[in-house]
Design a protein around this motif. Structure first.
Motif, PDB file in Angstrom:
ATOM      1  N   LYS A 104     -42.585 -54.075  11.499  1.00  0.00           N
ATOM      2  CA  LYS A 104     -41.239 -54.278  11.159  1.00  0.00           C
ATOM      3  C   LYS A 104     -39.817 -53.735  11.249  1.00  0.00           C
ATOM      4  CE  LYS A 104     -43.805 -56.969   7.730  1.00  0.00           C
ATOM      5  NZ  LYS A 104     -45.226 -56.637   8.445  1.00  0.00           N
ATOM      6  N   GLN A 134     -33.899 -51.680   4.538  1.00  0.00           N
ATOM      7  CA  GLN A 134     -33.637 -52.609   5.189  1.00  0.00           C
ATOM      8  C   GLN A 134     -35.799 -52.534   4.841  1.00  0.00           C
ATOM      9  OE1 GLN A 134     -32.697 -50.257   8.866  1.00  0.00           O
ATOM     10  NE2 GLN A 134     -33.220 -52.066   9.938  1.00  0.00           N
ATOM     11  N   THR A 150     -38.670 -53.912   3.113  1.00  0.00           N
ATOM     12  CA  THR A 150     -39.202 -55.342   2.192  1.00  0.00           C
ATOM     13  C   THR A 150     -39.731 -56.218   1.166  1.00  0.00           C
ATOM     14  OG1 THR A 150     -40.328 -55.518   4.311  1.00  0.00           O
ATOM     15  CG2 THR A 150     -37.391 -56.758   4.403  1.00  0.00           C
TER      16      THR A 150
END
Length: 507
Positions: free
Chosen positions: A339, A366, A368
């Motif tokens: 990721k 960042q 998720t």
């Protein structure tokens, strides 16, 4: 025709274990469930003390087999002796807890509203209600607790305490451990004079027979601890029946933990020690393992995570429970590492047999939803936040969890009500300045949470004395003569229960 057999595998060596176990046939399954159904009425009406004696005898039988159980479980699960010795004790204690619950009897929640034939304009009826057992229950053994959440575990203990016969599907990874525990329960039933049908066990190395068990018309509820995939498959099977039944499935959870700047400044080293153990203990294969951390950016947070990473790097690689769990761990860890924004904070990686604990980091910007997916094993993701107020909406947007933890100083608590509220909406148990692993078995414990932590949305618990409620339903009697009522509702109160009588709690 010779019955098909299967063997467990030693996860530390990859070698098959003896003996081979015959797979239960559909005919044998039907016979076991028929015996449970035949025993159900009498078991439901049995004296509370008889059920207590049964559970106490089962606890003694587990303890008498401790050496055999530990040896079998070590070979089948790769878990260390100390962990399994503690699990033997927990299993026996759970059985004894539910023996006390059965004997005391107030779990039936007896309520009496006396009638008043002179009431105008209509007479008031005499209404009395209580909880009654559902009938035969199916329990699926868990992979990560071969004793405490398996054949003689909490689901079985709570169902038996309620007066429900139990049919267990042994976990295919540890059939020998399962058989020893089953023998303890079966011998206990014979010892107190209960029919053999109050407890049965089936063996299978796949899923087909388990689905048949969940869909059998004489099974009235299911208890399950395991993966979301397995739990939802059982929910679907139970809902597809002509008469759907409840499935109490404990499934996935990443158990978020929030660390404030002040908490880290006060005791970072102690928190790093405890967190590393909580992440890696039992190979990280605990349903309450803290898989998601919220840590402040800056030097204090950096140093804290460096300490945690160093302790995890110094932890030997863990033997995971099965080859399938190891493969899923490797795939899940690799998926997280791919990721955007993810940084590996530890040096470890999955090995051929075991798994080195891993700690990953990512900026909150960042983060998720995929990074909050459970990876079953010794891995945790640290989300770095600039301001604590940023964490509250992230927590509120998470899926349901078994636990949520806050590490903060006492002076901070009054200003963190929004954060704690978000935790409370997402989790069944909120922990302050502790670690979520190590679930205390008692009357007040809640081990459940909003979906997908549990399939019922957190309306019940699988640990603690309230677990008995899952395998019961409410029944009311209106205008019955005293002699025709269950003992729990009779005026004489022969079992000496606490009851709600005309709105007043009384004995």
């Amino acid at each position: 025709m010779t019955a098909r057999t299967f063997q467990a595998t030693n996860p530390a060596t990859g070698q098959p274990l003896s003996p081979a176990f015959p797979v239960t046939t559909p005919q044998e399954l039907a016979s076991i469930v028929a015996a449970a159904s035949e025993a159900a009425r009498g078991f439901a009406a049995s004296a509370p003390q008889l059920r207590a004696d049964f559970l106490n005898a089962a606890a003694a039988g587990i303890e008498a087999r401790a050496g055999e159980l530990i040896a079998a479980a070590m070979g089948e699960t790769g878990l260390p002796e100390a962990r399994l010795r503690g699990e033997v004790g927990r299993t026996a204690n759970q059985l004894r807890l539910f023996a006390r619950v059965a004997a005391e009897g107030s779990w039936v929640d007896a309520r009496i509203d006396h009638g008043d034939p002179s009431r105008k304009p209509l007479p008031k009826p005499d209404v009395r209600s209580l909880r009654v057992p559902l009938g035969p229950v199916a329990v699926f053994g868990a992979s990560n607790f071969p004793l405490a959440f398996s054949v003689a575990g909490g689901d079985t203990a709570s169902a038996l305490a309620a007066g429900c016969p139990v049919v267990v599907k042994a976990h295919p990874a540890h059939p020998a451990t399962s058989r020893l525990a089953a023998e303890a329960i079966q011998e206990a039933a014979a010892q107190v004079g209960l029919p053999a049908g109050v407890f049965g066990i089936i063996y299978e190395d796949g899923y087909e027979l388990g689905v048949q068990l969940a869909q059998h018309p004489d099974i009235h509820a299911v208890g399950f601890t395991g993966s979301r995939t397995g739990g939802l498959a059982l929910v679907a099977a139970a809902q597809a029946r002509d008469v759907p039944i409840p499935v109490y499935a404990e499934m996935s959870s990443v158990n978020p933990s929030v660390f404030t700047q002040a908490a880290l400044e006060a005791k970072a080293a102690a928190l790093a020690d405890g967190l590393a153990v909580s992440i890696s203990g039992s190979g990280g294969q605990l349903c309450t393992q803290p898989g998601l951390l919220f840590v402040p950016v800056g030097q204090v947070g950096d140093e804290f995570l460096q300490q945690v990473a160093a302790r995890l790097d110094a932890t030997p690689a863990c033997t995971l429970l099965t080859g399938g769990i190891l493969k899923a761990y490797q795939q899940g860890a690799a998926g997280h590492l791919a990721k955007a924004g993810i940084q590996a904070l530890t040096q470890g990686a999955a090995t051929q047999i075991g798994a080195q604990p891993q700690l990953l980091g990512v900026p909150l910007a960042q983060f998720t939803a995929e990074l909050a997916d459970e990876v079953f094993g010794p891995i945790s993701v640290a989300v770095r936040y600039e301001d604590l107020t940023e964490v509250t909406p992230v927590l509120a947007g998470l899926e349901g969890q078994l636990t949520a933890t806050l590490h903060a100083t006492d002076d901070e608590l009054d200003g963190l009500s929004d954060l704690l509220h978000a935790m409370g909406t997402r989790a069944g148990r909120v922990v302050l300045n502790g670690f979520p692993t190590g679930v205390e078995v008692g009357h007040a414990m809640v081990h459940g949470g909003p979906f997908p932590a549990t399939s019922d949305g957190g309306s019940s618990t699988s640990v603690g004395s309230r677990a008995i409620e899952r395998f019961t339903r409410l029944r009311a009697y209106q205008d019955f003569p005293d002699r025709a009522l269950p003992p729990e509702l009779q005026d004489a109160n022969p079992h000496g229960l606490w009851r709600l009588m005309d709105g007043e709690r009384t004995r």
